[in-house]
Each structure stands twice: as structure tokens, then as C-alpha cells.
Design an enzyme around this catalytic site. Structure first.
Site, PDB file in Angstrom:
ATOM      1  N   HIS A  94       0.821  -1.210   0.000  1.00 42.03           N
ATOM      2  CA  HIS A  94       0.000   0.000   0.000  1.00 42.03           C
ATOM      3  C   HIS A  94       0.858   1.265   0.000  1.00 42.03           C
ATOM      4  O   HIS A  94       0.487   2.268  -0.604  1.00 42.03           O
ATOM      5  CB  HIS A  94      -0.926   0.001   1.220  1.00 42.03           C
ATOM      6  CG  HIS A  94      -1.932  -1.106   1.206  1.00 42.03           C
ATOM      7  ND1 HIS A  94      -3.251  -0.917   0.861  1.00 42.03           N
ATOM      8  CD2 HIS A  94      -1.806  -2.430   1.477  1.00 42.03           C
ATOM      9  CE1 HIS A  94      -3.897  -2.065   0.927  1.00 42.03           C
ATOM     10  NE2 HIS A  94      -3.043  -2.997   1.310  1.00 42.03           N
ATOM     11  N   ASP A 107      -5.734   5.807   1.489  1.00 42.15           N
ATOM     12  CA  ASP A 107      -5.965   4.414   1.113  1.00 42.15           C
ATOM     13  C   ASP A 107      -7.415   4.052   1.452  1.00 42.15           C
ATOM     14  O   ASP A 107      -7.955   4.469   2.479  1.00 42.15           O
ATOM     15  CB  ASP A 107      -5.002   3.508   1.894  1.00 42.15           C
ATOM     16  CG  ASP A 107      -4.962   2.097   1.340  1.00 42.15           C
ATOM     17  OD1 ASP A 107      -5.965   1.369   1.490  1.00 42.15           O
ATOM     18  OD2 ASP A 107      -3.927   1.710   0.764  1.00 42.15           O
TER      19      ASP A 107
END
Length: 448
Positions: free
Chosen positions: A22, A114
Site C-alpha cells: 500500500h 488508502d
């Protein structure tokens, strides 16, 4: 590929989830937007904080994540999901306080977080800040995730394994869904996915690390079901020369060995930064590589084998058997390896970053997915794009490796991989879909 910058003094605040798969795309996105003229602030947790010295062009702000005070959380594949759920509670106040301090200094045009930071939508709403979501997996994956409640009601999350595709989700099978939920934390994972989907739909837009031509049908469905602007601008890593945002130290000592190997002869093996395996699986993998008689570069991350520091679990006689054919390292610069002429196949866990990187270099895959989005990605690799083969339990590993490296079937996969590689390059070029989507994203942010 480079992007043309335009004058603008707008500041963006980006908040990556603190795991390798991520952090990488978020920092790549930050670079892309910085090249378009935006000022970038990276808000990050203390846990797995990025190496700031690699990014002198960004401002970094650290927040408390509560993990150091908790004695009951371990960081491995089995507990990644509880850690994310925990941080979605523990980071609320530190994150809001950080944004308030930033807003006192100058306006923030947009918050980009995110998708798994689902709590950030309510914080953004309370501060009247637009929030755009970065989804670091495929579009196809989020469609499966959005269908989870119905799949659960219809019994697809139970132990009955069916090989046929699920209606309306083809080519995904019940077997794939069970792999997504293959651990004891199913309820927590369901909670996380549900909150992620809900707060993604509530966002001001979604940025995707994919490109339209790769996921045409999924893009069409998402455009209808997620009623917010969608920006498929990927693959992110193709915008700039490769450089590291790795949390692990890369080993480059093997490059001279790789340079000496024939074209398309090496099996590159890497299962990412989180996946773990037991000793039996590790031993089977070792003998599969040895018995294939093929050259291989094998990334064995320290601690990735349960109960082992590094290579203690290698079976007796393995090193002698493979000799100079094999090379084992702790971590590798993956993009550079996949682009190397000697690499013939990528044996992967099918994390989305790894899958995209393989597609971008025209390298066929052997798929061994573990959990999360990996089984979904692997199914598309094998059944839709047809650039890889699934390595299921009971299959002879050595034979599968030979099929891809030596047989006609592997050559056909390679041709299809090269075709996808060409589509990537066209999409990123001037007038291509990803290029245009990026321009649309910049224009959109400037209107917020």
C-alpha cells in the site's frame, strides 16, 4: 514516461496504509501528482514509516497509531486484518489533530487516503475536506468485495468448494472466495470490507492503479455502481524510473549471476512482503524448483517461513542438487528483475503490485495466491487474460514450471503477455486512456 507539470500551488495530503503493498503505490501516486505541480504532504503512522530521505520533495507528518502501546498484536499475514481494524479506531484522533494543524498553516485542496483507511471519510466530512480514495487492488477485486454480503447470505463463505464460476462474478469461483477468507479472522475481515466499500462510495472520487483496457467490463460496472468519478491512471510505477520505497533492504549481489543466464530461462520466485508459509510448503517449493531442472532466482524473505529465521528449513541435499542453477536472496528490486531479459516466468502470490509489474514487462506467471485480493487477481491472470497458470494443491510443481518455461503453452502465454504490455504502453502514452484519466484527475482536483 514523464508528465507535464502545470503551475499550481495547491496542497494535497496523502495517507498511505502502512504495509509495503500500500505504501508503494501511494508514494508513486504522490510523485505523479507532484510532477503535475501539486505540493505534497504525506501523513504516516509510526509503524512502518516511509524513508523520508528518499523523498525530499515531500513534507512528512507522523501520527501515533497506538500499536506501540498494544501488547497483543503481531505483524504477520494472519493478523494483518486485526491490525488494520485496530488502527482504524486508534488513529482517528491523531489523524484529525494532524489535519487541523496542517489546515492552520495553509488550505488543503484534497485528502487522498488508502481505501482501507475507512475512518478518514467521517474525519474529512467533519472538516469539510474532499476525500479521494486510492484503491490499491484491481477493479475486479472491489466488485467481488462489494458482493460479499450476498455471497455470505448464499453460503459461498462456507467450506463447500465448487469449481464452477459464481453467477454474475465469473470467472471467480467459490474456491477463490474461500481463499479470500482462509483465516480465523473472517468476521473482522467482513467488517473491514463492508466499511471500506461504504466509505469508498461516499468519497469524492476513486483513483485506481490499473488501466481501462485491462479491466474494461469491471470499469463499466463500477462506473454505474460507484456513483463517484473514477480515475484509472495506472500502472503507477511506469510513470517514473524505478526507485525504492521498500521497507526491506534490497540485495543486488545476484545481478551478475542473472546477467550470465540465457534469455527467458530463469524462474523468478517471490511471494511479497507479508505472505507466510509453513515448513512443508517451503520444502515442496524447494524440491519443485530443484526437480524442474530450470534456473531460478528465489526471494526468501527472512521470517517468511514459520519457525525459521531464513534458510534453516531448506531440505537436506537441496543446495548440492541445484548448484549454480539457483540463486536465493532475502529481497530483490522486483521491477528491475522482471524487466531483465533472462527472466522467463514469475512464480508469484499475485498481490496486485506484483501482478501489474509482471504484466508491464510481458512476463507470464505461475500463480500461488494466499488470501485477500490475491485469489481474485490470480483467477483473472489464468482465466481472463490467460497469461499464467494456477498452481493448485496436488499439481506437480516441477511439471508446471517446465510447461511455462519450455512448452508451447508457455510460449503462447508469453505472446499474450507481450500484447498486454503493448496495451499498457499505449494507455500511458499521449492520448491513451490512463494518460487522459490523469489529466481528468488533475482538472477535477483543481475544481474541488
Amino acid at each position: 514516461m514523464s508528465t507535464e507539470s502545470r503551475p499550481n500551488d495547491r496542497r494535497l495530503a496523502l495517507f498511505p496504509l502502512p504495509f509495503q503493498g500500500h505504501i508503494n503505490p501511494m508514494l508513486q501516486l504522490a510523485n505523479i501528482l507532484h510532477a503535475k505541480g501539486f505540493k505534497i504532504t504525506i501523513i504516516h503512522t509510526v509503524f512502518n514509516s516511509p524513508n523520508q530521505s528518499n523523498y525530499p520533495q515531500f513534507t512528512f507528518k507522523s501520527i501515533s497509531d497506538g500499536l506501540s502501546e498494544s501488547k497483543n498484536i503481531n505483524f504477520n499475514l494472519d493478523t494483518t486484518n486485526p491490525v488494520v481494524n485496530f488502527m482504524n479506531r486508534s488513529c482517528i484522533e491523531p489523524f484529525k489533530d494532524c489535519l487541523l494543524r496542517l489546515l492552520k498553516e495553509e488550505p488543503i485542496a484534497c485528502l487522498i487516503t488508502d481505501a482501507l483507511w475507512h475512518f478518514t471519510q467521517s474525519v474529512a466530512d467533519s472538516l469539510n475536506l474532499p476525500r479521494i480514495v486510492l484503491r490499491t487492488s484491481s477493479m475486479s477485486c472491489i466488485l467481488v468485495y462489494a458482493a460479499i454480503p450476498i455471497l455470505n447470505e448464499n453460503g459461498y463463505l462456507k467450506t463447500t468448494i465448487q469449481e464452477d464460476p459464481i453467477p454474475d462474478l465469473a470467472p471467480i469461483t467459490n474456491k477463490d472466495i474461500l481463499k479470500v477468507f482462509n483465516d480465523e479472522f473472517k468476521e473482522g475481515k467482513l467488517e473491514l470490507i463492508s466499511s471500506m466499500i461504504k466509505n469508498t462510495k461516499a468519497a469524492s472520487g476513486i483513483i485506481w492503479n490499473t488501466f481501462k483496457e485491462l479491466e474494461e467490463s469491471a470499469f463499466s460496472v463500477i462506473s454505474q455502481d460507484f456513483c463517484v468519478p473514477n480515475f484509472p491512471i495506472g500502472p503507477f510505477h511506469k510513470y517514473f524510473p524505478a526507485y525504492s520505497s521498500s521497507l526491506l533492504e534490497q540485495d543486488r549481489s545476484f545481478m551478475s549471476w542473472l546477467d550470465q543466464q540465457p534469455d527467458r530461462s530463469v524462474v523468478y520466485v517471490s511471494f511479497g512482503s507479508i505472505a507466510q508459509m509453513d515448513e512443508v510448503g517451503f520444502t515442496d517449493m524447494a524440491w519443485g524448483l530443484a526437480n524442474s531442472k530450470q534456473r531460478f532466482l528465489w526471494v526468501v524473505r527472512p521470517g517468511s517461513v514459520s519457525g525459521s529465521e531464513w534458510l534453516e528449513s531448506l531440505p537436506e541435499g537441496f543446495i548440492e542438487e541445484v548448484g549454480e542453477r539457483g540463486c536465493i536472496v532475502k529481497w530483490a528490486p522486483q521491477q528491475e528483475v522482471l524487466a531483465h531479459r533472462a527472466v522467463g516466468v514469475f512464480w508469484t502470490h499475485n498481490g496486485w503490485n506484483s501482478t501489474l509489474e509482471s504484466i508491464c514487462e510481458g512476463v507470464p506467471m505461475i500463480c500461488s495466491p494466499y488470501s485477500y485480493d490475491q485469489p481474485i487477481n490470480a483467477r483473472y491472470v489464468t482465466d481472463v487474460w490467460r497469461v499464467g497458470v494456477m498452481l493448485d494443491n496436488g499439481m506437480e510443481t516441477a511439471r508446471v514450471i517446465k510447461r511455462v518455461i519450455e512448452d508451447k503453452e508457455g510460449g503462447e502465454m508469453r505472446e499474450r503477455s507481450k500484447s498486454l504490455q503493448e496495451k499498457v504502453n499505449l494507455s500511458l502514452g499521449k492520448g491513451g486512456s490512463a494518460n487522459q484519466s490523469l489529466e481528468n484527475l488533475v482538472d477535477y482536483i483543481l475544481t474541488l
